[in-house]
Design a protein around this motif. Structure first.
Motif, PDB file in Angstrom:
ATOM      1  N   ASN A  60       0.605  -0.962  -0.146  1.00  0.00           N
ATOM      2  CA  ASN A  60      -0.241   0.010   0.027  1.00  0.00           C
ATOM      3  C   ASN A  60       1.234   1.559   0.065  1.00  0.00           C
ATOM      4  OD1 ASN A  60      -2.144   2.518   0.674  1.00  0.00           O
ATOM      5  ND2 ASN A  60      -2.671   1.062   2.313  1.00  0.00           N
ATOM      6  N   SER A  61       0.698   1.920  -1.334  1.00  0.00           N
ATOM      7  CA  SER A  61       1.600   3.526  -0.751  1.00  0.00           C
ATOM      8  C   SER A  61       1.194   4.283  -0.263  1.00  0.00           C
ATOM      9  CB  SER A  61       2.053   3.906  -2.708  1.00  0.00           C
ATOM     10  OG  SER A  61       0.024   4.299  -2.981  1.00  0.00           O
ATOM     11  N   ASP A  62       0.048   4.236   0.597  1.00  0.00           N
ATOM     12  CA  ASP A  62      -0.500   5.012   1.139  1.00  0.00           C
ATOM     13  C   ASP A  62       0.662   5.117   2.169  1.00  0.00           C
ATOM     14  OD1 ASP A  62      -1.882   6.379  -1.127  1.00  0.00           O
ATOM     15  OD2 ASP A  62      -3.807   5.325  -0.158  1.00  0.00           O
ATOM     16  N   LEU A  63       0.460   3.756   2.629  1.00  0.00           N
ATOM     17  CA  LEU A  63       1.522   3.743   3.792  1.00  0.00           C
ATOM     18  C   LEU A  63       3.075   4.126   4.470  1.00  0.00           C
ATOM     19  CD1 LEU A  63      -0.207   0.163   5.266  1.00  0.00           C
ATOM     20  CD2 LEU A  63      -0.772   2.264   6.251  1.00  0.00           C
ATOM     21  N   ILE A  64       3.550   4.301   2.616  1.00  0.00           N
ATOM     22  CA  ILE A  64       4.692   4.693   3.106  1.00  0.00           C
ATOM     23  C   ILE A  64       5.692   5.114   3.904  1.00  0.00           C
ATOM     24  CG2 ILE A  64       6.876   5.008   1.010  1.00  0.00           C
ATOM     25  CD1 ILE A  64       5.819   2.037   1.026  1.00  0.00           C
ATOM     26  N   PHE A  65       5.245   6.702   3.424  1.00  0.00           N
ATOM     27  CA  PHE A  65       5.953   7.933   4.490  1.00  0.00           C
ATOM     28  C   PHE A  65       5.233   7.644   5.906  1.00  0.00           C
ATOM     29  CE2 PHE A  65       4.580  12.587   4.800  1.00  0.00           C
ATOM     30  CZ  PHE A  65       6.344  12.958   4.999  1.00  0.00           C
ATOM     31  N   ALA A  66       4.140   6.737   6.457  1.00  0.00           N
ATOM     32  CA  ALA A  66       3.751   6.839   7.758  1.00  0.00           C
ATOM     33  C   ALA A  66       4.853   6.037   8.046  1.00  0.00           C
ATOM     34  CB  ALA A  66       1.796   6.583   7.694  1.00  0.00           C
ATOM     35  N   ASN A  67       5.640   5.129   7.312  1.00  0.00           N
ATOM     36  CA  ASN A  67       6.521   3.992   7.496  1.00  0.00           C
ATOM     37  C   ASN A  67       7.813   4.494   7.841  1.00  0.00           C
ATOM     38  OD1 ASN A  67       5.340   1.297   8.376  1.00  0.00           O
ATOM     39  ND2 ASN A  67       4.855   1.470   5.979  1.00  0.00           N
ATOM     40  N   PHE A  68       7.891   5.684   7.035  1.00  0.00           N
ATOM     41  CA  PHE A  68       9.887   6.274   6.741  1.00  0.00           C
ATOM     42  C   PHE A  68       9.276   7.097   7.945  1.00  0.00           C
ATOM     43  CE2 PHE A  68      11.591   9.379   5.865  1.00  0.00           C
ATOM     44  CZ  PHE A  68      12.793   9.218   5.488  1.00  0.00           C
ATOM     45  N   ILE A  69       8.820   7.398   8.198  1.00  0.00           N
ATOM     46  CA  ILE A  69       8.321   8.655   9.593  1.00  0.00           C
ATOM     47  C   ILE A  69       8.916   7.849  10.769  1.00  0.00           C
ATOM     48  CG2 ILE A  69       7.257  10.135  11.002  1.00  0.00           C
ATOM     49  CD1 ILE A  69       5.664  10.595   8.778  1.00  0.00           C
ATOM     50  N   VAL A  70       7.907   6.337  11.211  1.00  0.00           N
ATOM     51  CA  VAL A  70       8.270   6.146  12.429  1.00  0.00           C
ATOM     52  C   VAL A  70       9.630   5.198  12.549  1.00  0.00           C
ATOM     53  CG1 VAL A  70       7.028   3.843  13.698  1.00  0.00           C
ATOM     54  CG2 VAL A  70       5.469   5.854  12.698  1.00  0.00           C
ATOM     55  N   SER A  71       9.810   4.551  10.994  1.00  0.00           N
ATOM     56  CA  SER A  71      11.254   3.406  11.027  1.00  0.00           C
ATOM     57  C   SER A  71      12.192   4.055  11.076  1.00  0.00           C
ATOM     58  CB  SER A  71      11.150   2.357   9.627  1.00  0.00           C
ATOM     59  OG  SER A  71       9.299   2.164   9.423  1.00  0.00           O
ATOM     60  N   GLU A  72      12.628   5.139  10.531  1.00  0.00           N
ATOM     61  CA  GLU A  72      13.699   6.053   9.667  1.00  0.00           C
ATOM     62  C   GLU A  72      13.737   7.331  10.747  1.00  0.00           C
ATOM     63  OE1 GLU A  72      15.430   3.834   8.000  1.00  0.00           O
ATOM     64  OE2 GLU A  72      13.587   2.549   7.134  1.00  0.00           O
ATOM     65  N   LEU A  73      13.313   7.778  11.042  1.00  0.00           N
ATOM     66  CA  LEU A  73      13.163   9.187  12.097  1.00  0.00           C
ATOM     67  C   LEU A  73      13.500   8.690  13.426  1.00  0.00           C
ATOM     68  CD1 LEU A  73      11.300  11.579  10.153  1.00  0.00           C
ATOM     69  CD2 LEU A  73      13.144  11.044   9.850  1.00  0.00           C
ATOM     70  N   PRO A  74      14.422   9.797  13.868  1.00  0.00           N
ATOM     71  CA  PRO A  74      14.700   9.648  15.033  1.00  0.00           C
ATOM     72  C   PRO A  74      13.749  10.007  16.237  1.00  0.00           C
ATOM     73  CG  PRO A  74      16.099  11.004  14.504  1.00  0.00           C
ATOM     74  CD  PRO A  74      14.933  10.967  13.252  1.00  0.00           C
ATOM     75  N   ALA A  75      13.486   8.903  17.723  1.00  0.00           N
ATOM     76  CA  ALA A  75      12.263   9.440  18.326  1.00  0.00           C
ATOM     77  C   ALA A  75      12.271  10.931  18.333  1.00  0.00           C
ATOM     78  CB  ALA A  75      13.149   9.126  19.871  1.00  0.00           C
ATOM     79  N   GLY A  76      11.412  11.025  18.556  1.00  0.00           N
ATOM     80  CA  GLY A  76      10.756  12.552  18.986  1.00  0.00           C
ATOM     81  C   GLY A  76      10.164  13.643  17.884  1.00  0.00           C
ATOM     82  N   ILE A  77      10.875  13.092  16.473  1.00  0.00           N
ATOM     83  CA  ILE A  77      10.994  13.563  15.633  1.00  0.00           C
ATOM     84  C   ILE A  77       9.888  13.242  14.688  1.00  0.00           C
ATOM     85  CG2 ILE A  77      11.608  13.998  12.699  1.00  0.00           C
ATOM     86  CD1 ILE A  77      13.344  15.694  15.288  1.00  0.00           C
ATOM     87  N   SER A  78       9.271  11.331  15.082  1.00  0.00           N
ATOM     88  CA  SER A  78       8.501  10.746  14.642  1.00  0.00           C
ATOM     89  C   SER A  78       7.154  11.229  14.867  1.00  0.00           C
ATOM     90  CB  SER A  78       8.196   9.108  14.881  1.00  0.00           C
ATOM     91  OG  SER A  78       9.761   8.988  14.523  1.00  0.00           O
ATOM     92  N   GLY A  79       7.350  11.334  16.615  1.00  0.00           N
ATOM     93  CA  GLY A  79       6.021  12.003  17.177  1.00  0.00           C
ATOM     94  C   GLY A  79       5.466  13.613  16.406  1.00  0.00           C
ATOM     95  N   LEU A  80       6.502  14.534  16.130  1.00  0.00           N
ATOM     96  CA  LEU A  80       6.442  15.610  15.406  1.00  0.00           C
ATOM     97  C   LEU A  80       5.600  15.695  14.615  1.00  0.00           C
ATOM     98  CD1 LEU A  80       9.662  17.947  16.059  1.00  0.00           C
ATOM     99  CD2 LEU A  80       7.226  18.233  17.176  1.00  0.00           C
ATOM    100  N   LEU A  81       6.541  14.892  12.892  1.00  0.00           N
ATOM    101  CA  LEU A  81       5.865  13.916  11.552  1.00  0.00           C
ATOM    102  C   LEU A  81       4.318  13.919  11.856  1.00  0.00           C
ATOM    103  CD1 LEU A  81       8.801  15.005  11.111  1.00  0.00           C
ATOM    104  CD2 LEU A  81       8.336  14.144   8.928  1.00  0.00           C
ATOM    105  N   ILE A  82       4.002  13.356  13.168  1.00  0.00           N
ATOM    106  CA  ILE A  82       2.894  12.239  13.212  1.00  0.00           C
ATOM    107  C   ILE A  82       2.105  13.762  12.989  1.00  0.00           C
ATOM    108  CG2 ILE A  82       1.175  10.471  14.773  1.00  0.00           C
ATOM    109  CD1 ILE A  82       2.935   9.447  12.360  1.00  0.00           C
ATOM    110  N   ALA A  83       2.407  14.633  14.427  1.00  0.00           N
ATOM    111  CA  ALA A  83       0.953  15.419  14.460  1.00  0.00           C
ATOM    112  C   ALA A  83       0.763  15.746  13.433  1.00  0.00           C
ATOM    113  CB  ALA A  83       2.119  16.051  15.382  1.00  0.00           C
TER     114      ALA A  83
END
Length: 507
Positions: free
Chosen positions: A311-334
């Motif tokens: 599902n290509s719609d999940l790719i960006f969200a997966n990248f945010i959580v899987s590849e970005l540092p803790a804390g930064i993921s929270g900001l982008l999910i926000a």
């Protein structure tokens, strides 16, 4: 590809949600009522409203799908943003001057002024039904995506997103919605810019490598058809034209958009809002399409031939959580929550306004400001709860496809309302009976084209426009009833605005 949502991410996300709730309540604590509740108090800067227009159009589904689309495919759909070069001039030079001079309270009030109250209430009812379905889907689809990559329960995401938006929308009216939309638009854009910076830093060769690999692998443009003589087929031309007309219809006939214009009677401010929204929309779409291409290059370098798929719609969200540092993921999910809440709060406020002013006040004229404000707050709360309930029902059922069908059908019909507005603005002889029968006839054509032919969806807006103008005008001539626009003192069409300009020049 799995990621971990750390404790700091949860803290940042919930702190953001509480901050938005605080701002929404603080801005509206003055206790506005009547027109102040529905149209603001005249203190809202044009740039705040412009960002709110942008945030309204960009839902969390768009936030995820723009990047996912360019990751999995190409930039073909980016050209849809060029339709703004059609939509913005149409709004500025044809429609907004009419709305300004009429000093409308809602979008559908124009239909009563130009035709009759039956078309006003029809437009309002269809808009309300559409918005309830849309808000449910906008909570449901992102909650599933966020739940998949963060582990947060989908129902909890829906409740948090829905309850907070409902509270400040019903409490502070349009002013709360506009200021919180502004904050959420800034968070959305800021999160995208930060994600792109992190991607560029992580890619060997940086921006140059993104362009080189993207060009080599046809990730920008490849063999797209620029123009097809049969405009009912896909081509870049019909994508631009269809997107332009669709966006123009939103600008001119959708209460959630028109309501922002009605916060001022200054035509220059309206024009600045429209141009500002156009710049933000093109810039943000370009940003997220480039993020998708950058993710493709990133995974090509780090995963070889086994880049993430599905599902290509999940790719960006997966990248945010899987590849970005803790804390930064929270900001982008926000940022994802920001997109959802801005769309939700706008929907709730516009539904409450339309129900109160287009239906309640039409059926019961003379309603006091206190009563109309109380009704609007109650409607906003009720619709918020109803949308949350529908979204939760979707989580536990297998009827999402039916809701998507419903959403598509209602979106089609609302596009015809845009055609009816155009009929009213561009013709003087179109009358109420002709417009109503034309609406019904165009709806029948649109449903047939949508569900029984292979016509590209980008042509729907063009078909709706042509049919609305042709049917509405011909039926008006057949029934030969007098049109309100033939009274030269009412200034209901674009021609009346031109006449005013000529008179001013003479004087």
């Amino acid at each position: 590809m799995t990621g971990t949502f750390a404790v700091i991410d949860y803290i940042i996300l919930f702190a953001y949600l509480l901050f938005i709730l605080y701002v929404g309540i603080a801005v509206g604590k003055k206790g506005m009522k009547g027109k102040e509740f529905f149209k603001g108090d005249g203190t809202i800067p044009w740039w705040v409203t412009s960002v709110s227009l942008f945030a309204t159009l960009l839902s969390p589904i768009s936030f995820l799908s723009l990047a996912g689309n360019s990751y999995a495919d190409s930039w073909q759909l980016w050209v849809a943003q060029l339709g703004l070069f059609i939509a913005v001039p149409v709004a500025i030079f044809i429609f907004l001057p009419v709305y300004r001079n009429l000093n409308l309270d809602t979008a559908y009030e124009y239909l009563e002024r130009r035709f009759d109250k039956n078309l006003r209430m029809l437009g309002s009812v269809l808009f309300i039904v559409y918005q309830v379905g849309r808000m449910s889907i906008i909570m449901y689809l992102p909650s599933i995506a966020l739940s998949a990559v963060t582990g947060i329960n989908a129902v909890a995401i829906i409740i948090f997103m829905g309850v907070i938006a409902t509270i400040y929308s019903s409490f502070g009216g349009i002013k709360s919605v506009l200021w919180t939309d502004f904050i959420q638009g800034v968070v959305l854009i800021g999160g995208g810019v930060f994600a792109l910076i992190m991607l560029i830093i992580s890619i060997d060769g940086g921006v140059g490598e993104i362009f080189q690999t993207g060009i080599e692998d046809n990730k920008f443009f490849s063999n797209e058809v620029i123009f097809d003589p049969n405009i009912l087929n896909d081509s870049l031309f019909i994508i631009i034209l269809g997107a332009g007309l669709s966006t123009a219809f939103s600008y001119i006939s959708s209460q959630d958009m028109v309501q922002r214009y009605l916060t001022t009677n200054d035509l220059k401010q309206m024009n600045k809002m429209t141009i500002g929204n156009g710049v933000l929309s093109i810039g943000t779409a370009t940003l997220f399409f480039f993020i998708g291409t950058a993710m493709y290059v990133f995974y090509m370098q780090n995963s070889g031939d086994s880049i993430p798929s599905g599902n290509s719609d999940l790719i960006f969200a997966n990248f945010i959580v899987s590849e970005l540092p803790a804390g930064i993921s929270g900001l982008l999910i926000a940022g994802l929550f920001a997109a959802g809440q801005s769309t939700l709060s706008t929907g709730l406020n516009s539904v409450a306004t339309s129900w109160t002013l287009d239906i309640q006040k039409v059926l019961k004229p003379g309603m006091s400001d206190e009563k109309s404000t109380r009704i609007a707050r109650n409607v906003s709360t009720f619709v918020g709860i109803l949308s949350i309930a529908f979204a939760i029902a979707l989580v536990y059922s297998d009827i999402s496809s039916a809701y998507e069908w419903f959403n598509g059908l209602m979106g089609l019909v609302l596009g015809i309302i845009g055609g009816t507005f155009t009929l009213g603005i561009l013709t003087k002889k179109a009358n109420a009976k002709g417009a109503m029968i034309g609406f019904i006839a165009t709806s029948a054509v649109a449903i047939y084209v949508s569900y029984f032919t292979d016509t590209t969806l980008w042509a729907y807006s063009l078909i709706n426009l042509v049919c609305s103008l042709v049917f509405g005008y011909l039926f008006s001539l057949m029934f030969n009833g007098k049109s309100k626009a033939e009274d030269s003192d009412l200034e209901l069409t674009v021609y009346d605005q031109k006449k005013d300009l000529n008179n001013k020049k003479i004087v």
